[in-house]
Design a protein around this motif. Structure first.
Motif, PDB file in Angstrom:
ATOM      1  N   GLN A   1     -28.781 -47.296   1.933  1.00  0.00           N
ATOM      2  CA  GLN A   1     -28.912 -48.530   1.147  1.00  0.00           C
ATOM      3  C   GLN A   1     -29.671 -48.286  -0.149  1.00  0.00           C
ATOM      4  OE1 GLN A   1     -27.858 -52.143   1.990  1.00  0.00           O
ATOM      5  NE2 GLN A   1     -27.965 -51.625  -0.170  1.00  0.00           N
ATOM      6  N   ARG A   2     -30.751 -47.484  -0.076  1.00  0.00           N
ATOM      7  CA  ARG A   2     -31.539 -47.175  -1.281  1.00  0.00           C
ATOM      8  C   ARG A   2     -30.685 -46.447  -2.322  1.00  0.00           C
ATOM      9  NH1 ARG A   2     -35.630 -45.666   2.474  1.00  0.00           N
ATOM     10  NH2 ARG A   2     -35.344 -43.462   1.965  1.00  0.00           N
TER      11      ARG A   2
ATOM     12  N   TRP B   1     -28.270 -48.840  -3.998  1.00  0.00           N
ATOM     13  CA  TRP B   1     -28.935 -49.663  -5.018  1.00  0.00           C
ATOM     14  C   TRP B   1     -29.181 -48.860  -6.293  1.00  0.00           C
ATOM     15  CZ3 TRP B   1     -32.886 -51.831  -0.980  1.00  0.00           C
ATOM     16  CH2 TRP B   1     -32.305 -52.929  -0.315  1.00  0.00           C
TER      17      TRP B   1
ATOM     18  N   GLU C   1     -25.985 -48.538  -8.148  1.00  0.00           N
ATOM     19  CA  GLU C   1     -25.570 -49.824  -8.725  1.00  0.00           C
ATOM     20  C   GLU C   1     -26.354 -50.167  -9.988  1.00  0.00           C
ATOM     21  OE1 GLU C   1     -26.069 -54.571  -7.631  1.00  0.00           O
ATOM     22  OE2 GLU C   1     -26.509 -53.066  -6.105  1.00  0.00           O
TER      23      GLU C   1
ATOM     24  N   LYS D   1     -35.125 -52.937  -5.965  1.00  0.00           N
ATOM     25  CA  LYS D   1     -34.038 -52.114  -5.419  1.00  0.00           C
ATOM     26  C   LYS D   1     -34.088 -50.662  -5.884  1.00  0.00           C
ATOM     27  CE  LYS D   1     -30.578 -55.674  -4.441  1.00  0.00           C
ATOM     28  NZ  LYS D   1     -29.258 -56.252  -4.828  1.00  0.00           N
TER      29      LYS D   1
END
Length: 297
Positions: free
Chosen positions: A204-205, A208, A211, A143
């Motif tokens: 999305q990258r 991640w 996160e 991720k």
């Protein structure tokens, strides 16, 4: 003699030692900027707020901070020299990735030093096939882009069951001490095939990275809006006591929303907003929340 001395002696001693440290660190930062910032990042690697400030400082100094990678990263932040372009970059350490763990990071680096860089995903799984390299740590590595070059992030995550199955079979094969004519157990197993899925989107990258690293590395969600923010909003780092009592406009991306239930059955939100300069917690009181509830979904 002791009592009057206490009025200045302690302060003088502190001033002297802090001045010495100030000179030393200023010298190191001026002469060896990348190495100094890498050391500073390592010393604060458990403090995400400090890391974010120091990464921003690196960028202002013209030092690029790269995401972690299994073929370049060490356990801690490290300087990656680009002799051809006479540049220095700082590579994130593997220890900084949530869910990876110090044991896995250490094993990845030890094996790389012993036998060289990992050639492909199959090579990485075979050489790192230990009980500590589990689904959680593999997903985290994928991720944040630490497996870039071995496979696309989303494809690796979508193929996780195949990868784990290969790892299990390879370990069992090693234990059974079976070998081919050439003495290589891996010849019994086919290469790992990744699922053909859509690549992870830029959004999305970044999600991640936020996160698992605690901050955005490869880009920032507000980057495309910087010209607009410059005209319409006050940067978060400039919000201080001087703006008390005034209305100001701010802008950024919402990192998190924490909902609090009050005794009167009403709700209050604590919203974390961040731009490319800083982050700030905003309180949304019940009356305002009732009028703007849909906005916070």
């Amino acid at each position: 003699f002791i009592e009057p001395f206490a009025g200045y002696g302690f302060n003088r001693s502190h001033a002297a030692c802090y001045a010495l440290i100030g000179y030393q660190t200023a010298y190191l930062k001026a002469r060896f900027p990348a190495a100094f910032m890498a050391a500073l990042l390592t010393s604060d690697q458990d403090n995400i707020d400090r890391i974010a400030i120091e990464v921003a400082e690196c960028r202002e100094m013209g030092i690029e901070v790269l995401p972690p990678h299994i073929n370049e990263s060490f356990e801690e932040f490290a300087v990656i020299a680009d002799t051809e372009n006479k540049l220095s970059r700082i590579r994130f350490g593997l220890n900084a990735i949530k869910n990876v763990g110090h044991t896995v990071a250490s094993e990845i680096i030890t094996e790389r030093k012993r036998k060289g860089k990992y050639k492909n995903l199959t090579d990485f799984i075979e050489r790192g096939a230990t009980k500590d390299l589990n689904k959680k740590s593999l997903e985290a590595l994928a991720k944040v882009g630490a497996l870039e070059g071995l496979g696309e992030r989303n494809q690796i995550i979508s193929s996780m069951e195949n990868i784990l199955s290969y790892s299990k079979n390879f370990q069992e094969l090693k234990k059974s001490k079976q070998t081919s004519l050439f003495g290589e157990a891996k010849n019994f197993l086919p290469e790992i095939n990744l699922s053909q899925t859509e690549p992870a989107s830029p959004k999305q990258r970044l999600s991640w990275e936020k996160e698992l690293l605690g901050l955005y590395i490869t880009d920032h969600p507000t980057k495309d809006y910087q010209e607009y923010f410059r005209k319409m909003a006050v940067p978060l780092k400039e919000i201080d006591a001087s703006v008390v009592g005034r209305s100001v406009s701010i802008g950024g991306v919402i990192s998190s929303i924490h909902k609090i239930y009050l005794k009167n059955q009403k709700t209050r939100l604590f919203v974390l907003l961040e731009d490319m300069t800083a982050k700030m917690e905003i309180i949304v009181f019940p009356k305002l929340l009732e009028a703007t509830a849909d906005f916070w979904q």
